[in-house]
Design a protein around this motif. Structure first.
Motif, mmCIF file in Angstrom:
data_model
loop_
_atom_site.group_PDB
_atom_site.id
_atom_site.type_symbol
_atom_site.label_atom_id
_atom_site.label_comp_id
_atom_site.label_asym_id
_atom_site.label_seq_id
_atom_site.Cartn_x
_atom_site.Cartn_y
_atom_site.Cartn_z
ATOM 1 N N CYS A 48 0.832 -1.211 0.000
ATOM 2 C CA CYS A 48 0.000 0.000 0.000
ATOM 3 C C CYS A 48 0.864 1.257 0.000
ATOM 4 O O CYS A 48 0.582 2.225 -0.716
ATOM 5 C CB CYS A 48 -0.920 -0.017 1.214
ATOM 6 S SG CYS A 48 -2.061 1.361 1.275
ATOM 7 N N PHE A 51 2.266 1.620 -3.359
ATOM 8 C CA PHE A 51 1.185 2.019 -4.264
ATOM 9 C C PHE A 51 0.890 3.507 -4.143
ATOM 10 O O PHE A 51 0.683 4.204 -5.150
ATOM 11 C CB PHE A 51 -0.080 1.212 -3.950
ATOM 12 C CG PHE A 51 -1.298 1.691 -4.691
ATOM 13 C CD1 PHE A 51 -1.539 1.263 -5.992
ATOM 14 C CD2 PHE A 51 -2.203 2.561 -4.101
ATOM 15 C CE1 PHE A 51 -2.660 1.705 -6.691
ATOM 16 C CE2 PHE A 51 -3.319 3.013 -4.782
ATOM 17 C CZ PHE A 51 -3.556 2.580 -6.080
ATOM 18 N N ASP A 107 -8.241 -6.067 -0.215
ATOM 19 C CA ASP A 107 -7.518 -4.786 -0.304
ATOM 20 C C ASP A 107 -6.500 -4.811 -1.437
ATOM 21 O O ASP A 107 -6.378 -3.852 -2.210
ATOM 22 C CB ASP A 107 -6.778 -4.498 1.012
ATOM 23 C CG ASP A 107 -7.716 -4.088 2.130
ATOM 24 O OD1 ASP A 107 -8.848 -3.682 1.847
ATOM 25 O OD2 ASP A 107 -7.297 -4.190 3.300
ATOM 26 N N THR A 108 -5.760 -5.899 -1.536
ATOM 27 C CA THR A 108 -4.720 -5.975 -2.567
ATOM 28 C C THR A 108 -5.335 -5.972 -3.960
ATOM 29 O O THR A 108 -4.799 -5.349 -4.889
ATOM 30 C CB THR A 108 -3.865 -7.241 -2.389
ATOM 31 O OG1 THR A 108 -4.680 -8.406 -2.542
ATOM 32 C CG2 THR A 108 -3.214 -7.280 -1.024
ATOM 33 N N LEU A 111 -6.531 -2.393 -4.997
ATOM 34 C CA LEU A 111 -5.405 -1.492 -5.268
ATOM 35 C C LEU A 111 -4.786 -1.788 -6.634
ATOM 36 O O LEU A 111 -4.430 -0.868 -7.384
ATOM 37 C CB LEU A 111 -4.349 -1.619 -4.170
ATOM 38 C CG LEU A 111 -4.726 -1.058 -2.798
ATOM 39 C CD1 LEU A 111 -3.604 -1.309 -1.807
ATOM 40 C CD2 LEU A 111 -5.035 0.424 -2.880
ATOM 41 N N SER A 115 -4.898 0.944 -10.108
ATOM 42 C CA SER A 115 -3.692 1.411 -10.790
ATOM 43 C C SER A 115 -3.900 1.525 -12.294
ATOM 44 O O SER A 115 -3.305 2.382 -12.948
ATOM 45 C CB SER A 115 -2.517 0.477 -10.490
ATOM 46 O OG SER A 115 -2.757 -0.813 -11.032
#
Length: 780
Positions: A48, A51, A107-108, A111, A115
């Motif tokens: 995160c 990111f 969550d991953t 994200l 992107s």
């Protein structure tokens, strides 16, 4: 490895400390914490952080590393979820074992999906949909499990034990699949009805048994009740639901509560963010998303994010991120939608979210940024500039304390905001310097930064009173920057594609060279033929001119109307002399439909800005009552932090009343000018985006005109109730605006420059139109 709720809680507490460092700009310390363990929470933290660095700075090399780290976090959370699914041990009877790892896994995924949307291209949006397709089932299932009766009924976590079929399912013998108990009406992705959600979405976190608004929660944060996780044991016990007889919970009270906070806040955040992302995608892309079975409700998304944000005061990471998402959303709506059905409410909510998280992380650049944005949106650019400059000084000190590794990407956002505010204030030298500074802070489109900086130098060269020597200096600097751009834009790619702004810039450079050659000038000095600053042109896409002061708008109008040929439309502030062209050349300053349409568009926007000055005038007597939800926002009551409160009266020295008498004439002129810009669309060769944007601005004008009239009537009327006549006028304006938005989209196919940005703006304005119609009780 076997599942242990105690171990999971300890890992979560450690990773949360890393996020505390991140939110306070202590990047080096955050990285050390995240690198100290190899569990899913620390891996998610590392991914995160990377990111954020990549997305805030739009740096492809960082995004590659972020993708690698997030992939490790995704694999780690899947492995931990498998172990938890086989375990008989529970942290809580309220939730199944390992649900916290399911959230980390989701969550991953989200994200990684976001992107792809960062390059603002339709291909990027489609890649986002494809990547997030796998997250759709996760979020829906998590939501149904954690909120079986929907957000509106969320007063306590569910008390009955759940059976859970994780995304990574072991053998059926180990984990029988039992559908979570929900009703078909609990979790509709369609917009909630008026009986389930009010205009201000209700938030009912576990601490409250009765309804409470978002404003109340945020006020609780701002009043200083935010506490660290380590000191929240007493309040935590009050949040715990009673445990059914026969159910055993392992771990101490604080550990259990922290895991529950993660599950509730994380689910609400993920579900809200997922829906919000899809609601903000261009309509054409949403139609493709429908093929995947996706539906969305922006209102439900915002309510879910608000539920999550209510946990920020207790240090829950998802709660802080939910607050950041809400801040970003409010800021975007205020900046680019053009019209808000209830601007005062949005500003209050925005202020409350910022105040709550700002109190916990006072030096965090992201919260400083949003404080400045609020000041800018409330017509206090000078205070916004002070906040940003002070914030940059603080982050510089933090970087020195962190041995040179501060949150550089967040600094970029502060500088980016500062550069645009300088431009909106016609502080061109400062704006040019700030945009060039951005090339030292990140690797995103240096060509765009150079293009805007060149425009600033051109504005200085075209300013009244500049000496011939100074003019030549500014023109040479502008030419130098413009000459550098081709190498920069050819080098810079995102995902193998040209950035949308760079596609536009390439066309403009060719356009300028052709104009200089056509006029018999030296093609290598094409800056000499530019009469409308490229910085002001790109500023249209960032809606820079919508919240400028009347005096700034007047200066723009006088400058652009002085160019030849004459505008041909009258207004109180338009110049009719064309003195600049008379002194320099017999050739007209603007000799193409593209340039004439661009001038009409800019003049139309700036005239509307003056015409709406009445919305900023407050003749009502001071009141201690909160502003009506339907009232227009007047001179800002939101101020800068105490260190910046030198004199609130000095922030607004301009006498707005002197523009009031000419406001109706400016609104009339605005409509004529915008219609003139649209009428030239068939003749435009390069700037084909102008016609669609002109229709969008006309839609905004339809709404603003009635808003101005309504405010004036309320000032003169004894009752604040809307008359039947005004309801009809609003209904007509809302229908007219909606029709113009349809026309705008028809003029902005994929081949038109930055059409995806217009698409998103249209989507936001449509939402505001629907909200206004619902508020006043009219059908469209």
């Amino acid at each position: 490895m076997s599942y242990s709720p105690h171990t999971a809680a300890m890992q979560l507490a450690s990773a949360s400390r890393g996020f505390d460092h991140l939110f306070a700009n202590e990047i080096s310390s955050a990285k050390k914490v995240f690198a100290s363990e190899n569990d899913p929470f620390h891996l998610v933290g590392a991914g995160c952080l990377c990111f954020l660095e990549a997305s805030l700075g739009l740096e492809t090399n960082k995004m590659t590393e972020a993708t690698r780290l997030l992939a490790l976090a995704e694999a780690g959370s899947r492995s931990a979820l498998k172990a938890a699914a086989k375990s008989k041990t529970k942290a809580s009877a309220a939730f199944p074992p390992g649900l916290e790892y399911e959230i980390a896994n989701a969550d991953t995924v989200v994200l990684l999906g976001i992107s792809h949307a960062l390059n603002e291209s339709y291909m990027g949006y489609l890649q986002c949909i494809y990547a997030m397709n796998s997250a759709h089932g996760k979020f829906s299932k998590l939501y149904k499990t954690v909120f079986p009766n929907g957000l509106d009924s969320h007063t306590t976590p569910p008390l009955t034990p759940f059976s859970w079929t994780p995304s990574v399912t072991p053998s059926p013998a180990d984990s029988p699949a039992i559908t979570p108990k929900t009703s078909s009406s609990n979790l509709s992705l369609q917009p909630p009805t008026s009986s389930t959600i009010s205009k201000t979405p209700p938030i009912r976190p576990p601490t409250k048994q009765s309804s409470s608004s978002f404003f109340g929660l945020a006020s609780r944060w701002a009043s200083g009740s935010s506490s660290s996780v380590s000191s929240s044991s007493s309040s935590s016990s009050s949040r715990l639901p009673s445990t059914p007889d026969g159910a055993n919970e392992t771990g101490n009270t604080e550990e259990i509560q922290n895991l529950k906070n993660l599950i509730i806040a994380g689910t609400a955040f993920g579900f809200g963010l997922f829906n919000l992302v899809f609601s903000l995608l261009p309509k054409r892309v949403q139609s493709v998303a429908g093929l995947f079975g996706f539906a969305h409700s922006r209102r439900l998304a915002l309510e879910a994010l608000s539920v999550s944000a209510s946990y920020a005061a207790e240090g829950e990471v998802h709660g802080v991120f939910a607050g950041l998402v809400l801040m970003t959303y409010h800021g975007v709506v205020l900046l680019v939608s053009g019209y808000q059905a209830d601007e005062a409410r949005i500003l209050r909510e925005y202020e409350n979210v910022v105040s709550g998280i700002e109190a916990r992380y006072p030096k965090g650049a992201l919260w400083i940024l949003n404080r400045a944005k609020i000041l800018r949106m409330t017509y206090d650019p000078e205070s916004a500039i002070r906040v940003l400059k002070s914030g940059l000084e603080e982050t510089k000190k933090d970087a020195e304390n962190e041995h040179g590794e501060g949150f550089k990407q967040a600094d970029t956002l502060l500088m980016f905001e500062l550069a645009w505010i300088y431009l909106s204030q016609r502080q061109y030298a400062e704006s040019a310097e700030a945009f060039i500074k951005l090339t030292e802070l990140n690797s995103w489109s240096h060509g765009t930064y150079y293009f805007i900086a060149a425009g600033c130098h051109l504005s200085l060269a075209l300013s009244d009173g500049v000496s011939p020597e100074e003019k030549e200096k500014y023109l040479n600097k502008a030419q130098e920057l413009l000459d550098t751009i081709p190498n920069l834009v050819d080098k810079r790619k995102m995902g193998g594609k040209d950035l949308p702004t760079e596609v536009l810039i390439k066309k403009k450079l060719i356009f300028y060279k052709e104009k200089q050659k056509r006029r018999g000038g030296d093609e290598t000095k094409f800056a000499q033929c530019i009469r409308i600053s490229p910085a002001e042109e790109l500023g249209i896409f960032w809606n820079t001119h919508s919240r400028i002061s009347p005096s700034i708008a007047e200066a723009h109008i006088k400058e652009w109307s002085a160019l030849s040929p004459p505008v041909g439309i009258d207004s109180p502030y338009m110049s009719h002399s064309n003195t600049k062209s008379e002194q320099s050349s017999t050739l007209p300053d603007l000799d193409t439909p593209d340039e004439l349409a661009l001038r009409f568009l800019l003049l139309g926007i700036t005239h509307r800005s003056i015409g709406c000055v009445g919305l900023r005038l407050n003749r009502s007597p001071p009141s201690t009552e909160p502003a009506s939800s339907s009232s227009s926002y007047v001179e800002p009551s939101i101020s800068a932090p105490a260190s910046d409160q030198t004199s609130s009266s000095q922030s607004f020295p301009e006498d707005l009343t002197r523009y009031e008498g000419n406001a109706p004439a400016c609104l009339r002129a605005s409509r004529e000018l915008l219609n003139a810009a649209h009428a030239l669309q068939p003749s435009i060769r390069v700037s084909t985006w102008i016609g669609g944007l002109a229709m969008f601005e006309l839609a905004v004008l339809d709404l603003k005109e009635v808003e101005v009239e309504e405010k004036k009537e309320k000032e003169n009327a004894a009752s604040l109730e809307m008359s039947a006549d005004f309801k009809k006028r609003w209904q007509s304006a809302l229908k007219s605006a909606r029709a113009k938005l349809d026309a705008a989209m028809a003029l902005a196919p994929n081949s038109v420059d930055l059409s995806s940005r217009l698409d998103s703006r249209v989507a936001m304005l449509r939402d505001e139109i629907s909200t206004k119609a619902e508020d006043i009780g009219v059908s469209l």
